[in-house]
Write a protein that holds these residues in place. Structure first.
Motif, PDB file in Angstrom:
ATOM      1  N   ALA A 254       0.847  -1.204   0.000  1.00 19.38           N
ATOM      2  CA  ALA A 254       0.000   0.000   0.000  1.00 19.38           C
ATOM      3  C   ALA A 254       0.881   1.252   0.000  1.00 19.38           C
ATOM      4  CB  ALA A 254      -0.921  -0.014   1.223  1.00 19.38           C
ATOM      5  N   MET A 255       1.998   1.202   0.730  1.00 19.29           N
ATOM      6  CA  MET A 255       2.893   2.361   0.784  1.00 19.29           C
ATOM      7  C   MET A 255       3.510   2.649  -0.588  1.00 19.29           C
ATOM      8  SD  MET A 255       4.529   1.367   4.407  1.00 19.29           S
ATOM      9  CE  MET A 255       5.677   2.703   4.680  1.00 19.29           C
ATOM     10  N   GLY A 256       3.856   1.590  -1.323  1.00 18.29           N
ATOM     11  CA  GLY A 256       4.424   1.785  -2.658  1.00 18.29           C
ATOM     12  C   GLY A 256       3.470   2.552  -3.557  1.00 18.29           C
ATOM     13  N   ALA A 257       2.195   2.177  -3.477  1.00 19.13           N
ATOM     14  CA  ALA A 257       1.213   2.825  -4.358  1.00 19.13           C
ATOM     15  C   ALA A 257       0.969   4.275  -3.951  1.00 19.13           C
ATOM     16  CB  ALA A 257      -0.097   2.039  -4.353  1.00 19.13           C
ATOM     17  N   VAL A 258       1.012   4.549  -2.647  1.00 14.99           N
ATOM     18  CA  VAL A 258       0.877   5.943  -2.205  1.00 14.99           C
ATOM     19  C   VAL A 258       2.100   6.732  -2.673  1.00 14.99           C
ATOM     20  CG1 VAL A 258       0.826   7.445  -0.173  1.00 14.99           C
ATOM     21  CG2 VAL A 258      -0.587   5.381  -0.234  1.00 14.99           C
ATOM     22  N   ALA A 259       3.277   6.105  -2.535  1.00 14.78           N
ATOM     23  CA  ALA A 259       4.524   6.800  -2.881  1.00 14.78           C
ATOM     24  C   ALA A 259       4.611   7.112  -4.371  1.00 14.78           C
ATOM     25  CB  ALA A 259       5.719   5.957  -2.440  1.00 14.78           C
ATOM     26  N   PHE A 260       4.123   6.200  -5.220  1.00 10.88           N
ATOM     27  CA  PHE A 260       4.391   6.430  -6.653  1.00 10.88           C
ATOM     28  C   PHE A 260       3.507   7.504  -7.287  1.00 10.88           C
ATOM     29  CE2 PHE A 260       1.967   2.362  -7.954  1.00 10.88           C
ATOM     30  CZ  PHE A 260       0.985   3.011  -8.709  1.00 10.88           C
ATOM     31  N   GLN A 261       2.712   8.185  -6.460  1.00 14.94           N
ATOM     32  CA  GLN A 261       2.102   9.419  -6.974  1.00 14.94           C
ATOM     33  C   GLN A 261       3.211  10.414  -7.313  1.00 14.94           C
ATOM     34  OE1 GLN A 261      -1.223  11.139  -5.004  1.00 14.94           O
ATOM     35  NE2 GLN A 261      -2.163   9.168  -4.516  1.00 14.94           N
ATOM     36  N   LYS A 262       4.387  10.220  -6.722  1.00 14.04           N
ATOM     37  CA  LYS A 262       5.541  11.084  -7.007  1.00 14.04           C
ATOM     38  C   LYS A 262       6.135  10.797  -8.376  1.00 14.04           C
ATOM     39  CE  LYS A 262      10.083  12.313  -5.049  1.00 14.04           C
ATOM     40  NZ  LYS A 262      11.185  11.501  -5.588  1.00 14.04           N
ATOM     41  N   GLY A 263       5.918   9.594  -8.882  1.00 15.89           N
ATOM     42  CA  GLY A 263       6.466   9.252 -10.196  1.00 15.89           C
ATOM     43  C   GLY A 263       7.025   7.837 -10.175  1.00 15.89           C
ATOM     44  N   LEU A 264       7.108   7.232 -11.375  1.00 18.66           N
ATOM     45  CA  LEU A 264       7.779   5.937 -11.522  1.00 18.66           C
ATOM     46  C   LEU A 264       8.979   6.173 -12.425  1.00 18.66           C
ATOM     47  CD1 LEU A 264       4.638   3.590 -11.748  1.00 18.66           C
ATOM     48  CD2 LEU A 264       6.364   3.600  -9.943  1.00 18.66           C
ATOM     49  N   GLY A 265       9.440   5.157 -13.132  1.00 16.99           N
ATOM     50  CA  GLY A 265      10.617   5.369 -13.968  1.00 16.99           C
ATOM     51  C   GLY A 265      10.794   4.247 -14.959  1.00 16.99           C
ATOM     52  N   ALA A 266      12.053   4.013 -15.331  1.00 18.03           N
ATOM     53  CA  ALA A 266      12.347   3.091 -16.436  1.00 18.03           C
ATOM     54  C   ALA A 266      11.973   1.643 -16.117  1.00 18.03           C
ATOM     55  CB  ALA A 266      13.825   3.179 -16.804  1.00 18.03           C
ATOM     56  N   ILE A 267      12.002   1.251 -14.829  1.00 17.99           N
ATOM     57  CA  ILE A 267      11.616  -0.133 -14.509  1.00 17.99           C
ATOM     58  C   ILE A 267      10.200  -0.370 -15.027  1.00 17.99           C
ATOM     59  CG2 ILE A 267      11.071  -1.743 -12.627  1.00 17.99           C
ATOM     60  CD1 ILE A 267      13.289  -0.391 -10.965  1.00 17.99           C
ATOM     61  N   HIS A 268       9.284   0.526 -14.689  1.00 17.45           N
ATOM     62  CA  HIS A 268       7.899   0.354 -15.143  1.00 17.45           C
ATOM     63  C   HIS A 268       7.733   0.671 -16.624  1.00 17.45           C
ATOM     64  CE1 HIS A 268       6.793  -0.294 -10.966  1.00 17.45           C
ATOM     65  NE2 HIS A 268       5.630  -0.739 -11.424  1.00 17.45           N
ATOM     66  N   ALA A 269       8.509   1.614 -17.145  1.00 14.12           N
ATOM     67  CA  ALA A 269       8.391   1.940 -18.579  1.00 14.12           C
ATOM     68  C   ALA A 269       8.787   0.736 -19.438  1.00 14.12           C
ATOM     69  CB  ALA A 269       9.255   3.155 -18.914  1.00 14.12           C
ATOM     70  N   LEU A 270       9.744  -0.059 -18.959  1.00 13.57           N
ATOM     71  CA  LEU A 270      10.146  -1.278 -19.687  1.00 13.57           C
ATOM     72  C   LEU A 270       9.156  -2.410 -19.429  1.00 13.57           C
ATOM     73  CD1 LEU A 270      12.893   0.123 -20.186  1.00 13.57           C
ATOM     74  CD2 LEU A 270      14.028  -1.978 -19.472  1.00 13.57           C
ATOM     75  N   SER A 271       8.764  -2.532 -18.165  1.00 19.22           N
ATOM     76  CA  SER A 271       7.928  -3.659 -17.759  1.00 19.22           C
ATOM     77  C   SER A 271       6.546  -3.625 -18.407  1.00 19.22           C
ATOM     78  CB  SER A 271       7.812  -3.624 -16.231  1.00 19.22           C
ATOM     79  OG  SER A 271       6.826  -4.486 -15.791  1.00 19.22           O
ATOM     80  N   THR A 284       7.445  -9.649 -11.313  1.00 22.79           N
ATOM     81  CA  THR A 284       8.621 -10.450 -11.631  1.00 22.79           C
ATOM     82  C   THR A 284       9.432  -9.752 -12.725  1.00 22.79           C
ATOM     83  OG1 THR A 284       7.257 -12.381 -11.137  1.00 22.79           O
ATOM     84  CG2 THR A 284       9.364 -12.797 -12.222  1.00 22.79           C
ATOM     85  N   THR A 285       8.732  -9.208 -13.720  1.00 23.24           N
ATOM     86  CA  THR A 285       9.399  -8.481 -14.796  1.00 23.24           C
ATOM     87  C   THR A 285      10.160  -7.278 -14.235  1.00 23.24           C
ATOM     88  OG1 THR A 285       7.485  -9.088 -16.135  1.00 23.24           O
ATOM     89  CG2 THR A 285       9.010  -7.499 -17.099  1.00 23.24           C
ATOM     90  N   ASN A 286       9.529  -6.563 -13.322  1.00 24.25           N
ATOM     91  CA  ASN A 286      10.200  -5.409 -12.701  1.00 24.25           C
ATOM     92  C   ASN A 286      11.503  -5.826 -12.024  1.00 24.25           C
ATOM     93  OD1 ASN A 286       8.042  -3.799 -13.368  1.00 24.25           O
ATOM     94  ND2 ASN A 286       7.141  -3.789 -11.325  1.00 24.25           N
ATOM     95  N   ALA A 287      11.439  -6.960 -11.327  1.00 27.85           N
ATOM     96  CA  ALA A 287      12.622  -7.409 -10.586  1.00 27.85           C
ATOM     97  C   ALA A 287      13.762  -7.748 -11.542  1.00 27.85           C
ATOM     98  CB  ALA A 287      12.260  -8.622  -9.726  1.00 27.85           C
ATOM     99  N   VAL A 288      13.418  -8.318 -12.705  1.00 30.01           N
ATOM    100  CA  VAL A 288      14.466  -8.682 -13.662  1.00 30.01           C
ATOM    101  C   VAL A 288      15.134  -7.430 -14.243  1.00 30.01           C
ATOM    102  CG1 VAL A 288      14.985  -9.906 -15.802  1.00 30.01           C
ATOM    103  CG2 VAL A 288      13.295 -10.851 -14.228  1.00 30.01           C
ATOM    104  N   VAL A 289      14.333  -6.403 -14.535  1.00 30.88           N
ATOM    105  CA  VAL A 289      14.920  -5.228 -15.204  1.00 30.88           C
ATOM    106  C   VAL A 289      15.548  -4.230 -14.223  1.00 30.88           C
ATOM    107  CG1 VAL A 289      13.243  -5.456 -17.088  1.00 30.88           C
ATOM    108  CG2 VAL A 289      12.812  -3.781 -15.295  1.00 30.88           C
ATOM    109  N   MET A 290      15.386  -4.465 -12.924  1.00 29.85           N
ATOM    110  CA  MET A 290      15.827  -3.485 -11.919  1.00 29.85           C
ATOM    111  C   MET A 290      17.330  -3.179 -11.950  1.00 29.85           C
ATOM    112  SD  MET A 290      14.749  -3.656  -7.900  1.00 29.85           S
ATOM    113  CE  MET A 290      12.993  -3.597  -8.243  1.00 29.85           C
ATOM    114  N   PRO A 291      18.220  -4.193 -11.979  1.00 28.63           N
ATOM    115  CA  PRO A 291      19.654  -3.863 -11.911  1.00 28.63           C
ATOM    116  C   PRO A 291      20.165  -3.003 -13.083  1.00 28.63           C
ATOM    117  CG  PRO A 291      19.288  -6.165 -11.322  1.00 28.63           C
ATOM    118  CD  PRO A 291      17.994  -5.651 -11.866  1.00 28.63           C
TER     119      PRO A 291
END
Ligand SMILES: NC(=O)c1ccc[n+]([C@@H]2O[C@H](COP(=O)([O-])OP(=O)(O)OC[C@H]3O[C@@H](n4cnc5c(N)ncnc54)[C@H](O)[C@@H]3O)[C@@H](O)[C@H]2O)c1
Ligand SMILES: [Fe+2]
Length: 381
Positions: A254-271, A284-291
């Motif tokens: 729940a905290m992640g979803a409240v926080a991402f009102q600030k913005g996301l980034g390339a992890i989600h843009a790729l995923s 799972t896709t996010n975790a793979v592209v994270m590094p």
């Protein structure tokens, strides 16, 4: 510490093990007398879902379920759900499930009273003002995974089944009016889903924390969310019945979803394009592209990640943080490359275009270009 509480921020949340028993009362609080429970196909046959339907029926609220929902829900699922909602004379939705069931449930409540096509409400500028807000049905949300945080979000992700593009549909009124966060519901999640959804929560916190926009409230929530994932995701993964770990992960989500009102980034843009084209699991896709995304952003976020590492109790600043992410992935059995999820190199061109157009791209600390985005895809696959 007892992990039971009632919160009113960002919406009314009844948090604690066993609180699913308050489902009928939550519907009444939301003004719902004839709920349609919306969930995905997998959950439809599970005991937690039957139990929720039993609770509604016993309270005289009927027993109605729509479960024709794909893992990355699309407009056909939505249309069928809206039809059932209307034909059944329902007055509200119980959105029950992981992100897929929650998002589709929220969108059924949204679209049941609208005349324009759903794509007109994509999260662009003030497009949401095109909607007739008075006709949006009330929503009670019940998460059964700890990842997307969609239960406290104002958006639903919908995949266009023709173009295979994932669109974010937004309206402030699809923030559920009552949420039941019952960690017992997540105990039966298989290990792979526990890992993937937990890493989605981590990705939300990390990307929100790293995005360049000014939003100190989200910044603080994102930091504590990362700490909870670090402390409790390995425990929830190792022993699915560890209720304290399950509860803390439900908070982190729940905290992640409240926080991402600030913005996301390339992890989600790729995923998003990967998920839309190859139907892979989102977290799972996010975790793979994270590094590779961390490596790309290093020059801009190093100081900030040093501070996060210190707060999380990780030695070695950015390098230590990077190493922690690699170890966490390995411990959770997340594959190193996307090829293991069935992703090939033949559609990179197309996915680069989709990633650059994704609304998350604008929040990445380093500006995403055709060159660096292609390099990211190549590194991940
Ligand atoms: N609205 C948002 O802000 C937001 C944010 C991130 C992701 N999403 C979307 O959410 C979706 C992913 O959600 P998810 O990661 O929660 O996965 P999911 O909802 O697709 O569920 C994954 C699988 O787990 C099963 N499952 C769920 N709960 C279970 C339980 N308690 N026990 C056993 N099995 C269970 C489901 O039946 C399904 O097969 C994607 O469509 C993604 O685009 C939305
Ligand atoms: Fe996500």
């Amino acid at each position: 510490m007892s992990l039971v509480a009632n919160w009113s921020y960002p919406t009314s949340i009844r948090f604690g093990a066993g609180r699913i028993t308050e489902l009928a009362d939550a519907c009444k609080a939301a003004g719902i007398a004839r709920p349609l429970l919306v969930t995905d196909r997998g959950l439809a046959g599970m005991e937690i879902t039957r139990n929720a339907l039993d609770l509604l029926e016993a309270a005289g609220l009927g027993r109605a379920m729509f479960s024709d929902v794909d893992p990355n829900p699309n407009e056909n699922n939505l249309e069928a759900g809206v039809r059932m909602f209307t034909d059944g004379g329902h007055d509200g939705v119980v959105a029950f499930g992981g992100g897929s069931g929650l998002d589709l449930g929220k969108l059924v409540a949204f679209m049941a009273g609208q005349t324009r096509p759903v794509w007109d409400f994509e999260d662009i500028g003030d497009w949401w003002t095109r909607a007739d807000a008075a006709k949006i049905a009330p929503i009670v949300a019940v998460p059964t995974t700890a990842g997307t945080g969609s239960e406290v979000g104002r958006a639903g992700v919908l995949t266009n089944s023709t173009t295979h593009v994932k669109k974010i549909i937004f309206h402030p009124k699809i923030l559920p009016s009552v949420v039941i966060c019952d960690p017992e519901l997540t105990v039966g999640m298989p290990k792979g889903i526990t890992a993937g959804t937990g890493m989605d929560a981590f990705a939300h916190c990390l990307e929100a924390y790293s995005s360049p926009f000014y939003h100190p409230m989200s910044q603080g929530i994102a930091l504590e969310g990362m700490r909870l994932v670090k402390a409790y995701l390995p425990r929830a993964h190792a022993d699915g019945s560890d209720l304290e770990a399950r509860a803390q992960m439900m908070s982190a989500a729940a905290m992640g979803a409240v926080a991402f009102q600030k913005g996301l980034g390339a992890i989600h843009a790729l995923s998003h394009p990967i998920g839309a084209v190859y139907n892979t699991h989102h977290g799972t896709t996010n975790a793979v592209v994270m590094p590779p995304v961390l490596r790309l952003n290093r020059q801009v976020i190093e100081t900030r990640i040093n501070a996060a590492a210190a707060y999380l109790g990780i030695a070695g600043g950015f390098d230590g943080f990077y190493e922690f992410v690699m170890q966490l992935r390995a411990e959770l059995g997340i594959p190193d490359k996307l090829a293991a999820l069935g992703v090939g190199t033949d559609r990179i061109d197309e996915m680069v275009g989709m990633a650059l157009e994704d609304p998350s791209a604008g929040g990445n600390p380093v500006k995403m270009t055709v060159e660096n985005t292609r390099a990211l895809f190549e590194a991940c696959i």
